[in-house]
Write an enzyme that holds these catalytic residues in place. Structure first.
Site, mmCIF file in Angstrom:
data_model
loop_
_atom_site.group_PDB
_atom_site.id
_atom_site.type_symbol
_atom_site.label_atom_id
_atom_site.label_comp_id
_atom_site.label_asym_id
_atom_site.label_seq_id
_atom_site.Cartn_x
_atom_site.Cartn_y
_atom_site.Cartn_z
ATOM 1 N N LYS A 204 -13.466 -16.924 -28.528
ATOM 2 C CA LYS A 204 -14.539 -17.823 -28.105
ATOM 3 C C LYS A 204 -15.830 -17.023 -27.896
ATOM 4 C CE LYS A 204 -15.594 -20.722 -24.132
ATOM 5 N NZ LYS A 204 -15.062 -21.374 -22.949
ATOM 6 N N GLU A 210 -10.215 -6.190 -26.898
ATOM 7 C CA GLU A 210 -8.972 -6.088 -27.664
ATOM 8 C C GLU A 210 -9.151 -6.681 -29.061
ATOM 9 O OE1 GLU A 210 -9.318 -7.217 -24.615
ATOM 10 O OE2 GLU A 210 -7.714 -6.522 -23.289
ATOM 11 N N GLY A 265 -10.608 -21.185 -22.706
ATOM 12 C CA GLY A 265 -9.710 -20.508 -23.643
ATOM 13 C C GLY A 265 -8.276 -20.985 -23.512
ATOM 14 N N ARG A 266 -7.787 -21.138 -22.292
ATOM 15 C CA ARG A 266 -6.371 -21.498 -22.090
ATOM 16 C C ARG A 266 -6.107 -22.979 -22.353
ATOM 17 N NH1 ARG A 266 -9.168 -19.844 -17.813
ATOM 18 N NH2 ARG A 266 -9.446 -21.154 -15.978
ATOM 19 N N GLU A 351 -4.323 -18.293 -14.382
ATOM 20 C CA GLU A 351 -5.764 -18.067 -14.567
ATOM 21 C C GLU A 351 -6.524 -19.286 -14.047
ATOM 22 O OE1 GLU A 351 -7.919 -17.426 -18.562
ATOM 23 O OE2 GLU A 351 -7.598 -15.371 -17.898
ATOM 24 N N HIS A 382 21.802 -14.217 -17.706
ATOM 25 C CA HIS A 382 22.459 -12.911 -17.637
ATOM 26 C C HIS A 382 21.503 -11.846 -17.133
ATOM 27 C CE1 HIS A 382 25.967 -14.568 -19.661
ATOM 28 N NE2 HIS A 382 25.075 -15.351 -20.239
ATOM 29 N N LYS A 510 -12.775 -5.770 -16.406
ATOM 30 C CA LYS A 510 -13.343 -5.447 -17.730
ATOM 31 C C LYS A 510 -14.491 -4.467 -17.573
ATOM 32 C CE LYS A 510 -12.394 -9.972 -19.831
ATOM 33 N NZ LYS A 510 -12.998 -11.198 -20.349
#
Ligand code: F6P
Length: 545
Positions: A204, A210, A265-266, A351, A382, A510
């Site tokens: 966005k 990254e 974004g999410r 978030e 397990h 950041k």
């Protein structure tokens, strides 16, 4: 700004505290005796999903009292404001229009819908080009593989949807690279041929470290393989709201799909951020995915609170967090395709609701978003289910259970279903020390040994859980499921009086990361950092020499 009434200021808050004391000592199993129709009374249906919330530490009076929070908290008007496009993301002065991304008619919709419609047409065109084999790489080879480079909301949603809908996948394979750790990109590229690979740079902001780092490395991979700068438009698409930065990277405007500041974004998998999914499953299936979400939207905005699935789930989250001190929530999809659902939900819920101040900036006197975690059943059985069954933490659970499998292996799927139902029931009923002792005697142990071991085999039970069902994982049910959790997140947020649509808390890390990168690169050294960080930076420098 008007003062937001806090949860603890609502008239029902004290009553719920009093009810919580009673419920802590009660037995969920006995609730079924007292309420003969509880299983059906506490089951809801919406948009092809079922929610059985009967195995909860909730009685009809508790539920009534929780429902009484809705009006005075302002949640009912908040829901209308969300759909009406009002600037409910108040710290950024924006609406949160993710529901517009799956709307199918333009009747009474905000003007932004025109942009959504145009973006859908562009997505459809790109999905068509790739699925028909029309899109060629620099050597003339047909594109067979698409790599989505993005992180957070530009990765988790598309990755989940593509994996979950694998049975619907066409002829293009989609891959996902998120981590700045070079191994992520390297591992992915190992299997791929540059001549037939296309990258979607999903960001966005087009500023995320990254994503930009991986995109530059992907670009170098193509150039090293023989592509020229002029060929890059055959191999790169961007999805962004920052066209300038995409152009600087070398992606022409014709290869850019839009994102907007009114979508978080999410909450963006429904937009062009979901392009990789549309390519993987084809445009018609992607529209079914949007339609599933829209059906949940319709249910959410028009159902009364008592039958409103996301709202009931939000009330339960508040009940456990604020009145029974749960602090966490476990999500257990009993479906291999949904194994990344907990990852997606972590960003969505944590978030969104990891906030400590109210909409009007007051420090909150109560807890907000819980830790969300989980993994696919039966894998977790397990691993961590021991803690669910006998640990001391209260962990409300959501089991997600598709009733049919795409594998054609119904017999084996029956085992999966049996495990899911067994875990849900066992969490509720547990096993008393007496029952444990009897079982041990039945295994031939002597009386003393049975008494010694019985406390270790006893299980307290009374551990609350929901079961969310669907016919199968298909585009429609998956759309409904993700929209369900989006709206649940919104309901909890507004009951807590917080803004779920910003994420200021990720920014400082950041900034400090950029500072440390400068120091590690020897470019900056202004002022020492704390002794621990200085020591660790020295360790890294030493490891390089
Ligand atoms: O750092 C958090 C965040 O901003 C998320 O909210 C977002 O989904 C992610 O980074 C990726 O952002 P972008 O799509 O701008 O690269």
């Amino acid at each position: 700004m008007t003062t937001r009434v806090l949860l603890s200021e609502l008239p029902g808050y004290g009553k719920l505290q009093a009810l919580a004391d009673g419920v802590k000592a009660a037995s969920i199993e006995q609730f079924f005796t007292a309420q003969p129709n509880r299983a059906s009374d506490f089951t809801l249906a919406a948009a092809g999903l079922g929610l059985d919330y009967s195995k909860h530490l909730v009685t009809p009076p508790v539920l009534a009292q929780l429902l009484d929070l809705v009006k005075p908290s302002g949640l009912d008007t908040d829901i209308q404001s969300l759909f009406g496009g009002e600037p409910i993301n108040n710290t950024e002065g924006r609406p949160a229009l993710h529901t517009l991304l799956r709307a199918s008619s333009d009747q009474g919709l905000p003007d932004e819908f025109n942009q959504v419609r145009a973006a859908r047409a562009t997505m459809q065109r790109w999905a068509g080009r790739l699925n028909s084999g029309e899109q060629k790489g620099y050597s003339g080879a047909t594109i067979t593989d698409v790599v989505n480079i993005g992180i957070g909301g530009s990765d988790l949603g598309p990755r989940l949807v593509t994996e979950a809908l694998k049975p619907f996948q066409g002829n293009i394979s989609c891959h996902y690279v998120a981590n700045v750790d070079p191994a992520d990109l390297q591992d992915t590229l190992l299997e791929l041929d540059p001549e037939s690979t296309l990258f979607i740079v999903c960001s966005k902001s087009f500023r995320t470290e990254e994503t930009l780092t991986n995109s530059l490395a992907a670009r170098a991979w193509l150039l090293n393989a023989g592509a020229s700068e002029a060929d890059l438009d055959k191999h790169f698409i961007a999805v962004t709201s920052n066209l300038g930065a995409a152009a600087d990277f070398g992606i022409p405007a014709g290869n850019c799909l839009p994102m907007w500041d009114w979508v978080g974004g999410r909450y963006s998998v429904w937009s062009a951020i979901g392009l990789s999914c549309a390519i993987a499953i084809g445009w018609d299936r992607f529209e079914e995915f949007l339609a599933g979400a829209e059906a949940m939207d319709t249910h959410f905005r028009s159902s009364p609170p008592a039958t409103n699935m996301p709202l009931i789930m939000g009330l339960l989250e508040v009940w456990y967090g604020n009145f029974l001190q749960a602090g966490n929530h476990v999500v257990l999809p009993y479906d291999h395709g949904l194994r990344r659902l907990p990852d997606f939900l972590q960003q969505l819920t944590m978030e969104s609701n990891g906030k400590g101040v109210s909409l009007d900036g007051r420090a909150l006197p109560y807890t907000t978003g819980p830790v969300l975690w989980g993994s696919a059943g039966t894998i977790g059985q397990h691993s961590f289910h021991q803690l669910l069954h006998q640990g001391t933490l209260l962990c409300p659970a959501d089991f997600v259970l598709p009733l049919r499998t795409h594998t054609g292996m119904g017999e084996q799927h029956r085992r999966l279903v049996a495990n899911c139902l067994a875990q849900s029931r066992t969490l509720m009923v547990g096993r008393s020390p007496e029952a444990a002792r009897t079982a041990l005697l039945g295994r031939g142990l002597g009386g003393d040994e049975a008494s010694r071991l019985a406390p270790h085999l006893a299980m307290p039970g009374n551990r609350p859980n929901s079961v969310i069902t669907m016919d199968s994982v298909n585009p429609g049910s998956l759309g409904a499921l993700l929209a369900l959790y989006e709206h649940r997140t919104f309901c909890s947020a507004r009951l807590w009086g917080i803004n779920p649509f910003d994420q200021w808390g990720v920014e400082l890390g950041k900034e400090i990361g950029t500072d440390i990168l400068g120091r590690l690169s020897g470019q900056t050294s202004a002022g020492a950092m704390d002794p621990s960080t200085e020591r660790l930076m020295r360790a890294w420098r030493n490891a390089q020499s």
